[in-house]
Design an enzyme around this catalytic site. Structure first.
Site, PDB file in Angstrom:
ATOM      1  N   HIS A   1       0.843  -1.204   0.000  1.00  0.00           N
ATOM      2  CA  HIS A   1       0.000   0.000   0.000  1.00  0.00           C
ATOM      3  C   HIS A   1       0.872   1.245   0.000  1.00  0.00           C
ATOM      4  CE1 HIS A   1      -3.357   2.636   1.457  1.00  0.00           C
ATOM      5  NE2 HIS A   1      -2.336   3.268   2.018  1.00  0.00           N
ATOM      6  N   GLU A   2       1.875   1.279   0.863  1.00  0.00           N
ATOM      7  CA  GLU A   2       2.723   2.470   0.966  1.00  0.00           C
ATOM      8  C   GLU A   2       3.585   2.658  -0.281  1.00  0.00           C
ATOM      9  OE1 GLU A   2       2.176   4.552   3.191  1.00  0.00           O
ATOM     10  OE2 GLU A   2       0.905   3.285   4.455  1.00  0.00           O
TER      11      GLU A   2
ATOM     12  N   HIS B   1       1.758   4.376  -3.050  1.00  0.00           N
ATOM     13  CA  HIS B   1       1.741   5.837  -2.985  1.00  0.00           C
ATOM     14  C   HIS B   1       2.931   6.422  -3.736  1.00  0.00           C
ATOM     15  CE1 HIS B   1      -1.689   6.618  -0.480  1.00  0.00           C
ATOM     16  NE2 HIS B   1      -1.238   5.922   0.545  1.00  0.00           N
TER      17      HIS B   1
ATOM     18  N   GLU C   1      -5.915   7.246  -1.234  1.00  0.00           N
ATOM     19  CA  GLU C   1      -5.822   6.111  -0.317  1.00  0.00           C
ATOM     20  C   GLU C   1      -6.535   4.888  -0.889  1.00  0.00           C
ATOM     21  OE1 GLU C   1      -4.126   5.677   2.461  1.00  0.00           O
ATOM     22  OE2 GLU C   1      -3.269   7.677   2.255  1.00  0.00           O
TER      23      GLU C   1
END
Length: 226
Positions: free
Chosen positions: A131-132, A135, A205
């Site tokens: 997930h990070e 980004h 997100e």
């Protein structure tokens, strides 16, 4: 794809709101000044936000022998996505958290807390790190910086308009109604910008959740982690 389109629409609305307010307060000079100042601040934030974020959390760089699991997961994910290996940091905090920062994949850092290392198994941790990293891959730092620039410029512009008499001779000649409209604009325009900025953040997100699940191929592990 839907979240990317939503982000583009929200960014367009935010930009249009800024242009509209610039016209309402009586010209382009104040808008240009505000945009230059806010843009300069956010330009510096864009290049130094990673250092600020890491320093503010007390993150410390770690070598592979100190966090072999994190290094192994991040290396596997970045190789799979053809991304450069980011720097790895550890935050001495019991709160389970992780974040990635950096203006581009080549200038990225990933930080994890001691709390998240203790709480999650490796599959869940992989989901969070994916997930990070999403980004970073999706350049969400750049998107957030642009949104913050426009929102900050809009807020600053409205304050300049208030200090300058709410928009020049035309606005002052309109009497109490013009002053009331200027005051309402001063309150509502920054609020609208903040709401749009938060919506952009939420959209990014969701996109990182989607990209992270695709990156690992284990969406349920990310869901458990979240």
């Amino acid at each position: 794809m839907r979240n990317n389109v939503k982000t583009l629409v929200l960014m367009s609305v935010l930009g249009a709101l800024f242009v509209l307010v610039g016209q309402l307060v009586g010209g382009t000079s104040g808008a240009i000044t505000a945009l230059v100042i806010a843009g300069g601040i956010n330009f510096l934030m864009y290049f130094f936000s990673d250092k600020i974020a890491l320093a503010s959390t007390g993150a410390k760089p770690v070598e592979e022998h100190e966090l072999p699991d994190v290094y192994g997961i991040v290396r596997s994910l970045t190789q799979r996505e053809n991304m450069p290996m980011p720097r790895i940091y550890l935050i001495p905090s019991a709160q389970p958290n992780a974040f990635a920062t950096g203006r581009s994949p080549r200038h990225a850092a990933v930080a994890v807390t001691t709390g998240i290392m203790q709480m999650m198994d490796l599959k869940e941790l992989e989901g969070v790190l994916a997930h990070e990293l999403s980004h970073v891959r999706n350049r969400d730092v750049l998107i957030a910086t642009i949104a913050a620039t426009v929102a900050a410029a809009l807020s600053f512009l409205m304050r300049m308009a208030l200090w300058g008499g709410l928009g020049g001779d035309d606005r002052r000649d309109s009497g109490p109604l013009g002053a009331l409209l200027g005051l309402v604009g001063l309150i509502l325009a920054p609020l609208a910008a903040m709401i749009i900025q938060l919506a952009i953040s939420r959209s990014r997100e969701f996109e990182a959740d989607h990209s992270g699940a695709e990156m690992t191929g284990s969406p349920l592990a990310l869901a458990r982690a979240l």
